[in-house]
Scaffold this motif. Structure first.
Motif, PDB file in Angstrom:
ATOM      1  N   ALA A 281       1.874  -3.684   6.267  1.00 52.02           N
ATOM      2  CA  ALA A 281       2.889  -4.539   5.632  1.00 52.02           C
ATOM      3  C   ALA A 281       3.215  -5.778   6.466  1.00 52.02           C
ATOM      4  CB  ALA A 281       4.160  -3.726   5.379  1.00 52.02           C
ATOM      5  N   HIS A 282       3.053  -5.692   7.790  1.00 55.13           N
ATOM      6  CA  HIS A 282       3.423  -6.823   8.650  1.00 55.13           C
ATOM      7  C   HIS A 282       2.302  -7.840   8.808  1.00 55.13           C
ATOM      8  CE1 HIS A 282       1.165  -4.153  11.270  1.00 55.13           C
ATOM      9  NE2 HIS A 282       1.076  -5.115  12.172  1.00 55.13           N
ATOM     10  N   LEU A 283       1.120  -7.551   8.265  1.00 60.03           N
ATOM     11  CA  LEU A 283      -0.025  -8.453   8.417  1.00 60.03           C
ATOM     12  C   LEU A 283      -0.065  -9.459   7.266  1.00 60.03           C
ATOM     13  CD1 LEU A 283      -2.803  -5.957   9.551  1.00 60.03           C
ATOM     14  CD2 LEU A 283      -1.360  -7.433  10.970  1.00 60.03           C
ATOM     15  N   PRO A 284      -0.735 -10.586   7.453  1.00 56.09           N
ATOM     16  CA  PRO A 284      -0.806 -11.614   6.401  1.00 56.09           C
ATOM     17  C   PRO A 284      -1.807 -11.216   5.306  1.00 56.09           C
ATOM     18  CG  PRO A 284      -2.023 -12.357   8.313  1.00 56.09           C
ATOM     19  CD  PRO A 284      -1.360 -11.060   8.714  1.00 56.09           C
ATOM     20  N   LEU A 285      -1.498 -10.121   4.656  1.00 53.29           N
ATOM     21  CA  LEU A 285      -2.354  -9.576   3.609  1.00 53.29           C
ATOM     22  C   LEU A 285      -1.523  -9.317   2.348  1.00 53.29           C
ATOM     23  CD1 LEU A 285      -4.288  -6.882   5.692  1.00 53.29           C
ATOM     24  CD2 LEU A 285      -5.226  -9.068   4.868  1.00 53.29           C
ATOM     25  N   ILE A 286      -2.127  -9.512   1.196  1.00 54.83           N
ATOM     26  CA  ILE A 286      -1.528  -9.110  -0.074  1.00 54.83           C
ATOM     27  C   ILE A 286      -2.046  -7.706  -0.372  1.00 54.83           C
ATOM     28  CG2 ILE A 286      -1.335  -9.625  -2.531  1.00 54.83           C
ATOM     29  CD1 ILE A 286      -2.050 -12.566  -1.761  1.00 54.83           C
ATOM     30  N   LEU A 287      -1.145  -6.745  -0.441  1.00 56.22           N
ATOM     31  CA  LEU A 287      -1.528  -5.349  -0.624  1.00 56.22           C
ATOM     32  C   LEU A 287      -1.572  -5.008  -2.115  1.00 56.22           C
ATOM     33  CD1 LEU A 287       0.567  -3.688   2.222  1.00 56.22           C
ATOM     34  CD2 LEU A 287      -1.725  -4.713   2.333  1.00 56.22           C
ATOM     35  N   PRO A 288      -2.351  -3.996  -2.490  1.00 54.46           N
ATOM     36  CA  PRO A 288      -2.467  -3.642  -3.909  1.00 54.46           C
ATOM     37  C   PRO A 288      -1.175  -3.044  -4.455  1.00 54.46           C
ATOM     38  CG  PRO A 288      -3.671  -2.072  -2.552  1.00 54.46           C
ATOM     39  CD  PRO A 288      -3.241  -3.177  -1.642  1.00 54.46           C
ATOM     40  N   VAL A 289      -0.978  -3.213  -5.762  1.00 50.19           N
ATOM     41  CA  VAL A 289       0.210  -2.659  -6.418  1.00 50.19           C
ATOM     42  C   VAL A 289      -0.117  -1.303  -7.021  1.00 50.19           C
ATOM     43  CG1 VAL A 289       1.099  -4.943  -6.953  1.00 50.19           C
ATOM     44  CG2 VAL A 289      -0.270  -3.732  -8.663  1.00 50.19           C
ATOM     45  N   ARG A 290       0.924  -0.490  -7.172  1.00 47.38           N
ATOM     46  CA  ARG A 290       0.847   0.755  -7.956  1.00 47.38           C
ATOM     47  C   ARG A 290       2.020   0.726  -8.916  1.00 47.38           C
ATOM     48  NH1 ARG A 290       0.120   5.217  -3.380  1.00 47.38           N
ATOM     49  NH2 ARG A 290       0.588   3.504  -1.946  1.00 47.38           N
ATOM     50  N   GLU A 291       1.703   0.498 -10.194  1.00 45.06           N
ATOM     51  CA  GLU A 291       2.732   0.236 -11.182  1.00 45.06           C
ATOM     52  C   GLU A 291       3.441   1.507 -11.637  1.00 45.06           C
ATOM     53  OE1 GLU A 291       0.715  -2.012 -14.328  1.00 45.06           O
ATOM     54  OE2 GLU A 291       1.991  -3.678 -13.655  1.00 45.06           O
ATOM     55  N   SER A 292       4.734   1.364 -11.947  1.00 39.50           N
ATOM     56  CA  SER A 292       5.447   2.467 -12.580  1.00 39.50           C
ATOM     57  C   SER A 292       4.909   2.632 -14.000  1.00 39.50           C
ATOM     58  CB  SER A 292       6.951   2.163 -12.621  1.00 39.50           C
ATOM     59  OG  SER A 292       7.195   0.981 -13.362  1.00 39.50           O
ATOM     60  N   GLY A 293       4.890   3.849 -14.466  1.00 40.88           N
ATOM     61  CA  GLY A 293       4.353   4.119 -15.797  1.00 40.88           C
ATOM     62  C   GLY A 293       2.884   4.451 -15.795  1.00 40.88           C
ATOM     63  N   SER A 294       2.230   4.310 -14.639  1.00 43.17           N
ATOM     64  CA  SER A 294       0.827   4.707 -14.528  1.00 43.17           C
ATOM     65  C   SER A 294       0.588   5.286 -13.134  1.00 43.17           C
ATOM     66  CB  SER A 294      -0.105   3.521 -14.787  1.00 43.17           C
ATOM     67  OG  SER A 294       0.036   2.537 -13.783  1.00 43.17           O
ATOM     68  N   PHE A 295      -0.504   5.991 -13.003  1.00 41.93           N
ATOM     69  CA  PHE A 295      -0.852   6.670 -11.758  1.00 41.93           C
ATOM     70  C   PHE A 295      -2.298   6.341 -11.453  1.00 41.93           C
ATOM     71  CE2 PHE A 295      -2.472  10.495  -9.526  1.00 41.93           C
ATOM     72  CZ  PHE A 295      -1.598  10.531  -8.441  1.00 41.93           C
ATOM     73  N   SER A 296      -2.521   5.563 -10.397  1.00 43.58           N
ATOM     74  CA  SER A 296      -3.859   5.117 -10.056  1.00 43.58           C
ATOM     75  C   SER A 296      -4.691   6.242  -9.453  1.00 43.58           C
ATOM     76  CB  SER A 296      -3.787   3.957  -9.061  1.00 43.58           C
ATOM     77  OG  SER A 296      -5.085   3.550  -8.663  1.00 43.58           O
ATOM     78  N   ALA A 297      -5.977   6.216  -9.747  1.00 43.27           N
ATOM     79  CA  ALA A 297      -6.898   7.140  -9.083  1.00 43.27           C
ATOM     80  C   ALA A 297      -7.301   6.633  -7.706  1.00 43.27           C
ATOM     81  CB  ALA A 297      -8.150   7.348  -9.935  1.00 43.27           C
ATOM     82  N   LEU A 298      -6.992   5.358  -7.413  1.00 43.53           N
ATOM     83  CA  LEU A 298      -7.232   4.759  -6.094  1.00 43.53           C
ATOM     84  C   LEU A 298      -8.682   4.905  -5.632  1.00 43.53           C
ATOM     85  CD1 LEU A 298      -3.868   5.521  -4.298  1.00 43.53           C
ATOM     86  CD2 LEU A 298      -4.916   3.265  -4.567  1.00 43.53           C
ATOM     87  N   HIS A 299      -9.584   4.528  -6.518  1.00 46.53           N
ATOM     88  CA  HIS A 299     -10.988   4.450  -6.105  1.00 46.53           C
ATOM     89  C   HIS A 299     -11.158   3.450  -4.971  1.00 46.53           C
ATOM     90  CE1 HIS A 299     -15.222   3.705  -5.982  1.00 46.53           C
ATOM     91  NE2 HIS A 299     -15.124   2.528  -6.574  1.00 46.53           N
ATOM     92  N   LEU A 300     -10.436   2.330  -5.052  1.00 44.55           N
ATOM     93  CA  LEU A 300     -10.517   1.290  -4.025  1.00 44.55           C
ATOM     94  C   LEU A 300      -9.127   0.987  -3.467  1.00 44.55           C
ATOM     95  CD1 LEU A 300     -12.796  -1.309  -5.873  1.00 44.55           C
ATOM     96  CD2 LEU A 300     -13.526   0.338  -4.128  1.00 44.55           C
ATOM     97  N   TYR A 301      -9.110   0.540  -2.230  1.00 46.95           N
ATOM     98  CA  TYR A 301      -7.904  -0.055  -1.657  1.00 46.95           C
ATOM     99  C   TYR A 301      -8.296  -1.463  -1.245  1.00 46.95           C
ATOM    100  CZ  TYR A 301      -3.481  -0.590   0.816  1.00 46.95           C
ATOM    101  OH  TYR A 301      -2.230  -1.023   1.215  1.00 46.95           O
ATOM    102  N   VAL A 302      -7.896  -2.437  -2.064  1.00 46.79           N
ATOM    103  CA  VAL A 302      -8.309  -3.826  -1.863  1.00 46.79           C
ATOM    104  C   VAL A 302      -7.137  -4.645  -1.340  1.00 46.79           C
ATOM    105  CG1 VAL A 302      -9.311  -5.868  -2.937  1.00 46.79           C
ATOM    106  CG2 VAL A 302      -9.933  -3.595  -3.788  1.00 46.79           C
TER     107      VAL A 302
END
Length: 394
Positions: A281-302
């Motif tokens: 979270a402290h790095l200059p990176l945009i992290l992936p979202v996990r939306e409410s109302g759905s549950f990701s299988a998280l094949h990738l972490y981009v």
């Protein structure tokens, strides 16, 4: 130093035994294991029917054919996907166009889709098929896409190659609540594997029958569907021009064994993602979202390089990670920028959200057997890269 890949399969002794049992059996193909695997995935997803094939690409192809996609028709998908999501329509003689992604979810933008449909209808056409892609395992806004399908009269094929084990609303991806057909991939880097392989789910018995025919040369042994009287137990008839897209018994046995650990592996992926979320979270990176109302299988972490907070480029980050034996990857080069597509109508066409995302994205290691120690090493390398002078990364 051990190389850490971005994804990899996990094979247990039970998996090995399941495959060995088939090798000792009477059937290496067209036996009982494929129907068993199909039933397991259909039941897991809440679908009436499943059709196993030798790859997700094959599944996309016969799904398009089963829905009647052909010459003169148009299919729409997203630029942010592997080329197979678009190629499948061209195999059928149709043409392809794209709908840009939402810059936050990285999935097909339902708003952009609706805008494009309004323009298309005013020009006298709508797509025959729309293929939303559940990128990284995060489900698209299928309720909205399904509602648009009802309004405008197109078919929907969910490309869920990344998304077995994901949920949308109160159901699993693959239940086809808002689509005609859903396609899964079981490539070795996916959540469960059959080595190579894919599977289509549907609630339609007719679509399932069409896909079953098409995966096996268009041939039937069902006497009720034959043009001539059944001549004997050897008799079959080719009713359509099909393909040899069958899944083997060994693949299906491996898939059935792997499927018993599907929920466990998805839960582990969420634990890995939680650690990345917290530690990056402290790095200059945009992290992936996990939306409410759905549950990701998280094949990738981009992650995406945040250009407003660092002058480091994606190329510099990628090369530095690879130099440190961290097997990052990039998903995906926008399909419309590929030479084949530029030469076939996409020259000069722009999809800004997909292109901007591509310029910044890096896929970090994400697989169920990734150890805490190896993940800590990935995080430490990332922290180091963003703290050392840029010239030292050369």
């Amino acid at each position: 130093m051990v190389f850490i890949p971005y994804g990899r399969q996990s094979i247990s002794e039970e998996d090995l035994q399941a495959v060995a049992d088939v090798l000792r059996s009477d059937y290496l193909t067209q036996g009982p294991e494929v129907p068993k695997f199909e039933r397991a995935i259909a039941d897991y997803c809440g679908a009436a029917h499943a059709v196993a094939v030798n790859s997700a690409t094959s599944g996309l192809h016969i799904a398009c054919l089963a829905l009647g996609l052909g010459e003169g028709d148009v299919a729409w998908t997203v630029p942010n996907t592997f080329v197979a999501s678009a190629n499948c329509a061209i195999y059928c003689g149709a043409s392809v166009d794209f709908v840009d992604i939402d810059p936050v979810t990285l999935n097909m933008s339902a708003r952009r889709l609706e805008e494009k449909l309004k323009i298309a209808k005013a020009e006298g056409y709508v797509p025959k098929v729309v293929i939303p892609v559940h990128f990284s395992g995060l489900p698209c806004d299928m309720a909205k896409i399904g509602a648009l399908a009802q309004e405008y009269g197109f078919h929907v094929i969910e490309d869920a190659s990344h998304a077995i084990g994901a949920s949308y609303g109160n159901g699993k991806v693959g239940n086809c609540q808002h689509s005609d057909i859903t396609i899964f991939s079981f490539h070795p880097v996916k959540i469960i594997t059959t080595a190579e392989g894919g599977l289509a789910t549907t609630q339609s018995a007719e679509l399932a029958r069409r896909m079953q025919d098409l995966r096996s040369h268009g041939i039937t042994r069902d006497a009720a569907r034959m043009a001539k009287p059944n001549e004997g137990a050897w008799h079959y008839e080719q009713l359509d021009l099909g393909f040899n897209y069958r899944m083997t018994e060994m693949q299906a046995a491996l898939g059935s064994s792997q499927a018993t650990r599907l929920d466990e592996w998805v839960a582990r992926r969420h634990a890995i993602a939680d650690a990345y979320d917290k530690k990056l979270a402290h790095l200059p990176l945009i992290l992936p979202v996990r939306e409410s109302g759905s549950f990701s299988a998280l094949h990738l972490y981009v992650v995406q390089v945040d250009e407003t907070k660092t002058s480091l480029t994606r190329r510099q980050l990628f090369d530095a990670m690879r130099k440190a034996e961290i097997g990052v990857n990039v998903h995906y080069i926008p399909v419309h920028t590929q030479p084949y597509y530029r030469e076939n109508g996409m020259a000069g066409v722009s999809f800004p959200a997909s292109e901007a995302y591509y310029s910044r994205c890096v896929s970090l290691p994400m697989f169920a057997s990734l150890s805490d120690e190896d993940q800590a090493r990935v995080i430490a390398v990332l922290e180091h890269i963003f703290t050392v002078p840029e010239h030292s990364l050369a």
